[in-house]
Design a protein around this motif. Structure first.
Motif, mmCIF file in Angstrom:
data_model
loop_
_atom_site.group_PDB
_atom_site.id
_atom_site.type_symbol
_atom_site.label_atom_id
_atom_site.label_comp_id
_atom_site.label_asym_id
_atom_site.label_seq_id
_atom_site.Cartn_x
_atom_site.Cartn_y
_atom_site.Cartn_z
ATOM 1 N N UNK A 138 -26.305 6.295 73.342
ATOM 2 C CA UNK A 138 -26.827 5.633 74.590
ATOM 3 C C UNK A 138 -25.451 5.498 75.382
ATOM 4 N N UNK A 139 -24.636 7.001 76.683
ATOM 5 C CA UNK A 139 -23.938 6.224 76.860
ATOM 6 C C UNK A 139 -23.452 5.145 77.534
ATOM 7 N N UNK A 140 -21.797 5.047 77.929
ATOM 8 C CA UNK A 140 -21.685 3.800 77.756
ATOM 9 C C UNK A 140 -21.854 3.779 79.191
ATOM 10 N N UNK A 141 -22.410 2.187 79.285
ATOM 11 C CA UNK A 141 -22.966 1.408 80.518
ATOM 12 C C UNK A 141 -23.994 1.690 80.707
ATOM 13 N N UNK A 142 -24.985 2.301 79.527
ATOM 14 C CA UNK A 142 -26.514 2.372 80.093
ATOM 15 C C UNK A 142 -27.441 1.861 79.365
ATOM 16 N N UNK A 143 -26.389 1.055 78.153
ATOM 17 C CA UNK A 143 -26.691 0.298 77.459
ATOM 18 C C UNK A 143 -27.925 -0.947 77.732
ATOM 19 N N UNK A 144 -27.846 -1.166 78.767
ATOM 20 C CA UNK A 144 -28.388 -2.312 78.773
ATOM 21 C C UNK A 144 -30.062 -2.039 79.845
ATOM 22 N N UNK A 145 -29.966 -0.746 80.268
ATOM 23 C CA UNK A 145 -31.546 -0.024 80.367
ATOM 24 C C UNK A 145 -32.352 -0.197 79.266
ATOM 25 N N UNK A 146 -31.223 0.501 78.702
ATOM 26 C CA UNK A 146 -31.702 0.388 76.991
ATOM 27 C C UNK A 146 -32.253 -0.650 76.003
ATOM 28 N N UNK A 147 -31.627 -2.047 76.206
ATOM 29 C CA UNK A 147 -31.701 -2.848 75.756
ATOM 30 C C UNK A 147 -33.592 -3.252 76.543
ATOM 31 N N UNK A 148 -33.593 -3.158 77.942
ATOM 32 C CA UNK A 148 -34.509 -3.777 78.523
ATOM 33 C C UNK A 148 -35.927 -2.839 77.517
ATOM 34 N N UNK A 199 -36.854 -4.845 74.737
ATOM 35 C CA UNK A 199 -37.177 -6.090 75.218
ATOM 36 C C UNK A 199 -38.609 -5.731 75.104
ATOM 37 N N UNK A 200 -38.648 -5.176 75.962
ATOM 38 C CA UNK A 200 -40.608 -4.653 76.510
ATOM 39 C C UNK A 200 -41.694 -4.658 75.279
ATOM 40 N N UNK A 201 -41.047 -2.931 74.728
ATOM 41 C CA UNK A 201 -41.044 -2.611 73.436
ATOM 42 C C UNK A 201 -42.062 -3.867 72.914
ATOM 43 N N UNK A 202 -40.792 -4.242 72.191
ATOM 44 C CA UNK A 202 -40.957 -5.781 71.941
ATOM 45 C C UNK A 202 -42.218 -6.957 71.837
ATOM 46 N N UNK A 203 -41.775 -6.534 73.506
ATOM 47 C CA UNK A 203 -43.476 -7.443 74.050
ATOM 48 C C UNK A 203 -42.932 -8.620 74.711
ATOM 49 N N UNK A 204 -41.293 -9.001 75.126
ATOM 50 C CA UNK A 204 -41.059 -10.181 75.322
ATOM 51 C C UNK A 204 -41.794 -9.976 76.580
ATOM 52 N N UNK A 205 -41.923 -11.902 76.971
ATOM 53 C CA UNK A 205 -42.746 -11.175 78.731
ATOM 54 C C UNK A 205 -40.999 -11.298 79.603
ATOM 55 N N UNK A 206 -41.800 -10.526 81.084
ATOM 56 C CA UNK A 206 -40.443 -10.695 82.196
ATOM 57 C C UNK A 206 -38.773 -10.757 81.365
ATOM 58 N N UNK A 207 -37.937 -10.069 80.492
ATOM 59 C CA UNK A 207 -37.316 -9.181 79.956
ATOM 60 C C UNK A 207 -35.675 -9.360 80.881
ATOM 61 N N UNK A 208 -36.670 -9.302 82.151
ATOM 62 C CA UNK A 208 -35.055 -8.874 83.330
ATOM 63 C C UNK A 208 -34.435 -10.331 83.530
ATOM 64 N N UNK A 209 -35.290 -11.070 83.483
ATOM 65 C CA UNK A 209 -34.615 -12.707 83.463
ATOM 66 C C UNK A 209 -34.522 -13.370 82.144
ATOM 67 N N UNK A 210 -34.999 -12.838 80.754
ATOM 68 C CA UNK A 210 -34.930 -12.757 79.744
ATOM 69 C C UNK A 210 -33.293 -12.689 78.872
ATOM 70 N N UNK A 211 -32.792 -11.490 79.488
ATOM 71 C CA UNK A 211 -31.562 -11.560 78.794
ATOM 72 C C UNK A 211 -30.382 -12.276 79.173
ATOM 73 N N UNK A 212 -30.763 -13.305 80.270
ATOM 74 C CA UNK A 212 -29.642 -14.403 79.803
ATOM 75 C C UNK A 212 -29.689 -15.473 79.364
ATOM 76 N N UNK A 213 -30.768 -14.629 78.408
ATOM 77 C CA UNK A 213 -31.114 -16.594 77.807
ATOM 78 C C UNK A 213 -30.514 -16.427 76.461
#
Ligand SMILES: Nc1ncnc2c1ncn2[C@@H]1O[C@H](COP(=O)(O)OP(=O)(O)O)[C@@H](O)[C@H]1O
Ligand code: SF4
Ligand code: SF4
Ligand SMILES: [Mg+2]
Lengths: 315, 612
Positions: free
Chosen positions: B404-414, B417-431
């Motif tokens: 994954x190109x540098x700087x785009x990690x967060x997009x892949x992370x989201x 997390x969506x694949x893993x069924x974590x609800x509201x991943x956009x806010x949960x990444x800060x948890x």
């Protein structure tokens, strides 16, 4: 014997007092095994801890044979400590790593100054036999025991002072499936043999059918349904009870992993209007968001349920 | 089970050796010192090291070795006194705060904080300046700022004790606070205090030497290492042997206790256990074929705990390995990845694509972990680094997995997390992990494991710590993921009912061997091996008559396993004579279904057939 009336217990969370047990009524009769079932965080353990005075209710009363448990002092409190004992979920944490089995079992006798030195030794041997443990294990420490053996030691320790009421907080959750069965058999045997009352806490309904006389199902701090075991298992009325039953893995049924319940129980800080279960309830309708369902007793005196759908049908 | 566990223990021991030497030297000085350390012998002044004086003599002809040993004794006595005072004061303050809570705790914390801001050597200088020399004042000067670490230790232990099930159990039993304190809490504190005290020794020895250097230490002529250094100063050119031994001794003790402190402080975060690869090296040959483990054996100190286990997982299939704890389930899946204690002797083959993971050095295994093979552990919360946010954890895993190109990690992370069924991943990444429920932690863990787009996902008891409703959700998620990504899934479980719910195949593990293996439906409906039957019987039946007993297996035998016998024989209701003298091999009982048992449930097998 044990009676909880409108018990409310709250904890300070994020700067305010948040109730986690809300107006719970519950009773355990002598010789009866009552199972209290619900997801983790719903308040089961808090109820158990309140009964053994590790927590204090902010409203309502817990009473044993009519006496308010949280007002006991002195000798009456001492007597209560002997009458009511508890087995915790994780025997590895509730036993001292440095105490041998024999010392752990003698500890309650020391605390309550029961018996002479020789009498205590005899009692320890008796307790080991009671929980079907090899007397050769008396000199072992918890780390030298298997999970099942440890939990037997914890049970024996709770029985050392001859309680009348035993509280078991998920006593087999930390154990392997085949070992769970042996410990459950032991608990049921002891309850029958010693005529104990037992409040047995579990997070699933799988084991309850064979074990319990009566079941109370709890969701977000409230009892939502309670009934004799068979009635509850075979004709669950509350949608949450139905979901819990469907979540139990079964060998005979179609092995499909479809989840029966969406989402998780909201934490204690979330405020939900009406029925606490309505955000997850497949049967919710408009009234469920507007009004909290009251507990309705019936049709038999020891059956009750708190759900608008049921109340509609009964009405 | 970290790969560095044994090495770490070894390092700890090595660090502790100089300290041990110091204590021994000090304690035994009167016995082993060849001369009186303060007896002058001007005839032998400034003698070079020789047979009579192994370390030579100083300007007054005093034996240096004896002075070094007695110097150790002096430091040891002072250090012991300082530690005794510091430990007593610290434990009393810390324990009072931790045990009582409330305002005593706040006072204790305030005292600790204030004291910790004081520069200890300056305080010591001030005290010695005001009150003059002398051992008592030295002890006072060093203890005054020496107690807070012990207070912290005691407070920490007491606070966690107050919150433990063990403390609750004692209270329910009716134990008084006095009893809990003296019978249980304080004895448990002894070991950590001892460890910490050994670390403090270095600082005390250094402080003493420093104060002697300033002329504020133990008054001469008593031997003391710092004083010996001062005495040696004029002779640095002519008699180096005077300065070297005390200098080295101080350095060794100080260094050893600092290294020891580091050893105890390095918290090997379990994430390391997941083996997120440190090196970037995409392996070639990731052609999708089955993952095959064959003849796997794992032994500790010659004792085989996994003995000839084999299994295979095709892409998109799910294998469940079922058995009780200690049966070798975890080892047989994690050993091929190198996720075992360094003391483990691992042999066999584990073929993924074209690569035998056990066919070479650790680099092969390291390269697949977190990329071609993902791992999900039972205790998700414990395995997630508590000081990093969910997003940071995922970003790291994505970066390690590469691609994954540098700087785009967060997009892949989201996305993960969506694949893993974590609800509201956009806010949960800060948890932070501790603010998530057990089920949500497990979803984060699954997302981490998916970062490398693994061909194989190993889930070790992923739901054993979760509620039934959450268990059902996680099982459904794993089944979905297997279907959508085409990865192979290995599920480890002690619960055969849960295993049957998602697995295509079930392998039953007993005492380090697979005893039955076959399609899940077959194994569950037509089990062959008595152990499998026992496991199935123990599943609570939804049809059971209320009040009946649960069906159980006889308890496990603690006795050592007999070589050349069926390991299950002591618990087996079906055992025949042959079972005690010959070990049954895995043999087919139905298409794709094997079992290792001499006695067939219905058709008896002739004894001594050619099968073996
Ligand atoms: N580091 C170790 N040193 C010695 N024995 C170990 C070690 N790790 C595991 N074992 C032993 O290996 C056996 C199998 O362990 P494990 O694979 O963890 O079982 P399971 O996953 O079925 O619980 C057990 O008897 C365990 O005690
Ligand atoms: S009251 Fe409504 S939301 Fe609550 S359980 Fe009944 S149907 Fe569902
Ligand atoms: S081989 Fe014999 S002892 Fe082993 S499982 Fe089969 S019948 Fe039982
Ligand atoms: Mg395991």
């Amino acid at each position: 014997m044990l009676e909880l009336t409108a018990v409310r217990v709250a904890f300070p969370i994020a700067g305010r007092l948040v109730p986690v047990v809300r107006d719970v009524d519950l009773s355990v009769r002598p010789g009866e095994l009552l199972a209290l079932v619900g997801e983790s965080g719903c308040g089961k353990s808090t109820i158990a801890r309140t009964v053994v005075r590790l927590e204090r209710p902010i409203a309502g009363t817990v009473s044993l044979d009519g006496a308010d448990v949280h007002a006991l002092r002195g000798d009456a409190l001492r007597a209560y400590r002997q009458a009511v004992q508890m087995v915790f979920q994780d025997p590895f944490q509730s036993l001292s790593p440095r105490q041998t089995v024999a010392r752990a079992l003698a500890e309650p006798l020391h605390i309550h100054r029961i018996g002479s030195w020789a009498a205590r030794r005899r009692r320890v041997a008796e307790l080991l036999e009671l929980v079907e443990l090899d007397p050769g294990l008396a000199g072992r420490r918890p780390r030298e025991l298997s999970g099942g053996q440890r939990q037997r030691v914890a049970i024996a320790r709770a029985l050392a002072v001859r309680p009348r009421l035993l509280i078991c907080d998920e006593p087999v959750t930390a154990l392997d499936a085949p070992v769970q069965a042996t410990v459950l058999n032991l608990i049921r045997d002891l309850v029958d043999r010693l005529g104990l009352g037992c409040l047995f806490i579990a997070h699933d309904l799988a084991v309850v059918r064979q074990l319990a006389d009566r079941v109370a199902v709890m969701y977000r701090g409230r009892i939502v349904e309670s009934a004799p075991t068979l009635r509850l298992m075979d004709a669950a009325r509350h949608p949450y009870t139905q979901a819990l039953l469907a979540a139990v893995p079964r060998l005979d049924a179609d092995p499909s992993p479809a989840p029966t319940l969406r989402g998780e129980m909201p934490g204690p800080l979330a405020s939900i209007d009406g029925c606490a279960f309505n955000p997850r309830c497949p049967q919710a309708f408009d009234r469920c968001e507007a009004e909290r369902p009251q507990m309705i007793v019936g049709p038999c005196p020891d059956e009750s349920v708190a759900c608008h759908r049921q109340n509609q049908e009964l009405a | 089970m970290t790969a560095s566990g044994a090495g770490r223990r070894r390092r700890t021991v090595i660090c502790a050796l100089p300290l041990l030497g110091f204590v021994m030297a000090g304690a035994l000085a009167p016995v082993i010192a060849p001369y009186d350390p303060i007896a002058n012998d001007l005839m032998a002044s400034l003698a070079r090291p020789s047979v009579e004086h192994l370390l030579g003599t100083d300007q007054l002809g005093r034996d240096q070795l004896s002075r070094l040993l007695y110097g150790a004794q002096a430091s040891l006595i002072l250090a012991a006194a300082v530690l005794a005072v510091s430990v007593t004061v610290g434990v009393v303050i810390g324990a009072a705060g931790g045990f009582l809570g409330g305002w005593p705790d706040r006072v204790a914390l305030w005292l600790m904080d204030v004291t910790l801001t004081l520069p200890s050597l300056i305080v010591a200088l001030a005290i010695l300046g005001v009150r003059g020399h002398g051992s008592a004042n030295l002890v006072l000067a060093l203890s005054l700022t020496g107690w807070p670490p012990f207070a912290r230790l005691a407070r920490g232990r007491f606070v966690s004790l107050r919150r433990s099930a063990y403390f609750d159990a004692l209270q329910v039993l009716g134990a008084s606070r006095f009893r809990i304190l003296f019978q249980h809490a304080l004895p448990a504190l002894a070991a950590p205090v001892l460890v910490y005290a050994s670390i403090e020794i270095g600082f005390i020895v250094l402080s003493l030497a420093f104060l002697s250097f300033l002329g504020l230490g133990i008054p001469p002529p008593e031997p003391e290492w710092g004083q010996m250094l001062i005495d040696a100063r004029p002779y640095l050119d002519s008699a180096l042997w005077l300065a070297l031994p005390p200098g080295l001794a101080i350095a060794a003790v100080v260094l050893a206790s600092n290294l020891l402190a580091e050893q105890f402080a390095t918290d090997d975060l379990p994430l390391v256990r997941l083996g997120l690869p440190r090196r970037r090296a995409r392996m070639n040959g990731s052609t999708a074929g089955p993952y095959r483990v064959e003849e796997l054996a794992v032994a500790f100190a010659g004792r085989k705990v996994v003995d000839g286990i084999g299994y295979r997982v095709a892409p998109g299939r799910a294998l469940a390995i079922v058995g009780e704890s200690g049966s070798g389930k975890t080892l047989s899946t994690l050993a091929p990845l190198g996720l075992v204690d360094a003391t483990a002797q691992v042999s066999g083959r584990a073929v993924l694509g074209q690569v035998d993971l056990l066919g070479g050095g650790p680099a092969i295994r390291e390269a697949v972990r977190g990329r071609r093979v993902g791992v999900v552990l039972q205790d998700a919360r414990g395995a997630l680094n508590p000081v990093r946010t969910v997003g940071a954890l995922l970003d790291d895993a994505v970066r390690h997995a590469g691609g994954v190109p540098r700087g785009l990690e967060r997009a892949r992370s989201l996305e993960l997390l969506t694949m893993a069924g974590l609800p509201e991943p956009e806010s949960q990444v800060y948890a932070y992990p501790h603010s998530l429920s057990g089920g949500m932690c497990q979803r984060v863990m699954i997302a981490l494991a998916l970062a490398g787009e693994p061909e194989i996902l190993i889930a070790d008891e992923p739901t054993s710590a979760l509620d039934v409703t959450t268990q059902a959700q996680i099982h459904a998620l794993l089944a979905d993921l297997r279907e959508s990504t085409g990865m192979g899934l290995i599920l480890i479980s002690h619960d055969i009912a849960a295993a049957a719910r998602i697995a295509d195949d079930i392998a039953v593990c007993y005492a380090g061997r697979i005893v039955e293996n076959g399609p899940a439906a077959d194994v569950v409906s037509r089990p062959d091996h008595p152990y499998t039957r026992g496991l199935l019987d123990a599943v609570p039946s939804p049809m059971a008559v209320p009040g009946t007993r649960f069906r159980t297996l006889p308890p496990a035998e603690p006795a050592r396993r007999k070589v050349g016998a069926c390991a299950f024989a002591p618990r087996c209701a079906r055992a025949a004579k042959r079972c005690h003298v010959e070990e049954p091999p895995l043999e087919p009982v139905a298409p794709g279904h094997t079992s290792a048992c001499w006695v067939r449930p219905t058709v008896a097998r002739p004894i001594g057939d050619e099968g073996a």
